[in-house]
Design a protein around this motif. Structure first.
Motif, short mmCIF file in Angstrom:
data_model
loop_
_atom_site.label_atom_id
_atom_site.label_comp_id
_atom_site.label_asym_id
_atom_site.label_seq_id
_atom_site.Cartn_x
_atom_site.Cartn_y
_atom_site.Cartn_z
N SER A 1 0.83 -1.20 0.00
CA SER A 1 0.00 0.00 0.00
C SER A 1 0.87 1.25 0.00
N LEU B 1 -4.08 9.94 4.83
CA LEU B 1 -3.98 10.49 6.18
C LEU B 1 -4.59 11.89 6.23
N MET C 1 5.40 0.36 -1.47
CA MET C 1 6.21 0.80 -0.34
C MET C 1 6.24 2.33 -0.27
N ALA C 2 6.51 2.82 0.91
CA ALA C 2 6.49 4.26 1.10
C ALA C 2 7.65 4.68 1.98
N VAL C 3 8.28 5.77 1.61
CA VAL C 3 9.40 6.27 2.40
C VAL C 3 8.86 7.14 3.53
N VAL C 4 9.28 6.81 4.74
CA VAL C 4 8.82 7.57 5.92
C VAL C 4 10.05 8.12 6.66
N ASP D 1 5.56 -0.59 4.10
CA ASP D 1 4.21 -0.67 3.56
C ASP D 1 3.36 0.31 4.36
N ALA D 2 2.44 0.98 3.68
CA ALA D 2 1.62 1.99 4.39
C ALA D 2 0.78 1.35 5.49
N LYS D 3 0.59 0.03 5.47
CA LYS D 3 -0.25 -0.64 6.48
C LYS D 3 0.56 -1.05 7.72
N ARG E 1 2.34 -1.09 11.23
CA ARG E 1 2.12 -0.35 12.47
C ARG E 1 3.44 0.06 13.12
N LEU F 1 -1.25 2.93 15.57
CA LEU F 1 -0.57 4.01 14.86
C LEU F 1 0.16 3.41 13.66
N LEU F 2 -0.18 3.87 12.48
CA LEU F 2 0.57 3.40 11.31
C LEU F 2 1.90 4.14 11.27
N CYS G 1 3.43 5.19 8.76
CA CYS G 1 3.37 6.34 7.84
C CYS G 1 2.74 7.57 8.49
N MET G 2 1.94 7.36 9.56
CA MET G 2 1.35 8.51 10.26
C MET G 2 2.43 9.32 10.99
N ASP H 1 5.35 10.18 9.67
CA ASP H 1 6.20 10.90 8.74
C ASP H 1 6.31 12.36 9.18
N GLY H 2 7.53 12.81 9.43
CA GLY H 2 7.75 14.19 9.85
C GLY H 2 7.50 14.43 11.34
#
Lengths: 285, 159
Positions: A2, A49, B1-4, B18-20, B22, B62-63, B65-66, B68-69
């Motif tokens: 995702s 988000l 995939m996502a860069v955090v 992965d954005a999913k 935790r 809490l994911l 990706c939440m 990030d920053g």
């Protein structure tokens, strides 16, 4: 696998929802959404988000109504001067989960989840709230909360809809609200009986009543029969009426708590209405 | 995939997730920070508590990706971020005998740190409310409350 998105504006967000539809999931505070993802009930391709949408992080008062933005947290609500005037709302919001949960969780997420035993939802039901929704195709809509829920954990929202705010009347002189929840434990428990009330009192008589019931029927419901009956009654008459029986809208479902709910709901109703009455008559600061 | 990108215990970190995923899994599996425990997985027990921008929250709901920053602090970060000394809350928990099996303690301590940063002189009722989301099955809470009071006193005195 995702991806995640952090839209900065509502427009950006509804464009994403339009693009991904049912493959997208809005994650606000995460309390319910992350559990759904983790248990496999939801497997979104796109996680959207709410954290960067500043326009949805405000609580404002306009034309006699409080507007709580879609990304406002319970912690924000509890610290807000306008919300503090609403006794019932403060009790309901302050009872949700625990302090760490209230840092992240949101009222928009609460109504979005559509749980029948949700505290904030039940108080909003007893506040005559309206849910503001927007999508790319249908634009902005305002849905009264008593038309918002379909059945347990199902509401009228479509996958491309975004809740932008929750609106309810601001407290005025002569108005009061109350909230009573019956639970097995003092904190961190799902209520077995939830009753919310917002009433207006003039010269010792009730002139308007809005009553919400939670954890009884398949969704939180408005108790219109009680509302109609309360108008014109004195405090003592209202108290006696509340105790007289189970509101017909309770719609109790068979469970091991049915008997308990039958005998305690009228008492909870009486307490919520009396709490609201006291505030309406200025007996509560 | 996502860069955090986020700050973890004072250090900038970048991960591809992965954005999913935790945060509790990221902490334990990727960073081997096992102080936060995955227990209920529903945000109820408090064993997975971390500090998110200074506030105590649940890392099981809490994911990653939440974050990030954002800034995350775990129990492992308290001492290094306090100049290599135990944080006054950690010290008070030890001295008050508030720790039995220790399972809930990382969450209890982080909840207490966030609470005392906002309320320097809490009443017993306020302490009980503050830790109401952190379950302990062996302590009985009495010594934990004593520890929070001791920590509050030390923090007021500038320890």
């Amino acid at each position: 696998m995702s991806e995640f998105f952090k839209p900065k504006t509502v427009k950006e967000c509804i464009d994403l929802l339009d693009q991904y539809g049912s493959k997208a999931m809005i994650v606000n505070g995460g309390t319910d959404a992350v559990e759904k993802i983790n248990t496999g009930k939801a497997q979104p391709e796109a996680v959207i988000l709410m954290t960067e949408m500043k326009e949805l992080k405000k609580i404002t008062v306009k034309d006699g109504a409080v507007h709580v933005g879609g990304a406002v947290t319970y912690l924000q609500m509890l610290k807000n001067a306008e919300i503090k005037k609403n006794q019932g709302m403060m009790i309901a919001v302050g009872a949700i989960g625990s302090p760490p949960v209230r840092v992240m969780a949101t009222p928009a997420g609460n109504v979005g989840t559509a749980a029948p035993s949700a505290d904030c939802t039940t108080m909003l039901m007893g506040s005559d709230a309206k849910i503001h929704v927007v999508s790319k195709k249908e634009g902005e809509r305002v849905i009264p909360i008593d038309k918002f829920f379909v059945k347990t954990y199902v509401n009228v929202l479509k996958p491309e809809d975004l809740i932008t705010e929750v609106e309810f009347p601001a407290m005025q002189p002569g108005m009061g609200s109350g909230y009573v929840r019956l639970t097995r434990r003092k904190v961190q428990d799902i209520g077995k009986v939830l009753v919310s009330a917002t009433i207006e009192v003039k010269r010792g008589r009730c002139t308007k009543a809005v009553i919400g019931l939670g954890a009884l029927n398949a969704t939180a419901v408005r108790a219109y029969s009680v509302e109609e009956a309360l108008v014109g009654l004195s405090r003592k008459e209202a108290q006696e009426f509340c105790r007289s029986g189970l509101p017909k809208e309770a719609g109790l479902r068979p469970s091991r708590y049915t008997h308990y709910k039958e005998i305690t709901t009228p008492v909870a109703l009486e307490r919520a209405v009396m709490m609201a009455w006291d505030q309406a008559e200025g007996k509560v600061k | 995939m996502a860069v955090v990108n986020f700050k973890l215990n004072g250090n900038d970190v970048t991960i591809d997730v992965d954005a999913k995923e935790r945060m509790i899994d990221t902490l334990r599996k990727r960073f081997h920070l096992t102080g936060a425990k995955l227990t209920c997985g529903t945000g109820d027990c408090g064993a997975c508590t971390v500090l998110y921008n200074g506030k105590a929250i649940r890392s099981c709901t809490l994911l990653t990706c939440m974050c990030d920053g954002q800034e995350i602090v775990t129990i492992e970060g308290l001492m290094p971020m306090n100049g290599g000394k135990l944080h006054p809350v950690q010290q008070a928990f030890m001295e008050a005998g508030a720790i039995q099996c220790g399972y809930c303690i990382p969450g209890m301590i982080l909840t207490t740190v966030a609470f005392l940063n906002e309320n320097k002189n809490p009443t017993t009722a306020q302490i009980r409310a503050a830790i109401s989301g952190n379950l302990s099955r062996c302590s009985g809470y009495v010594k934990i409350i004593d520890a929070v009071k001791l920590a509050a006193k030390r923090m007021r005195e500038g320890a």
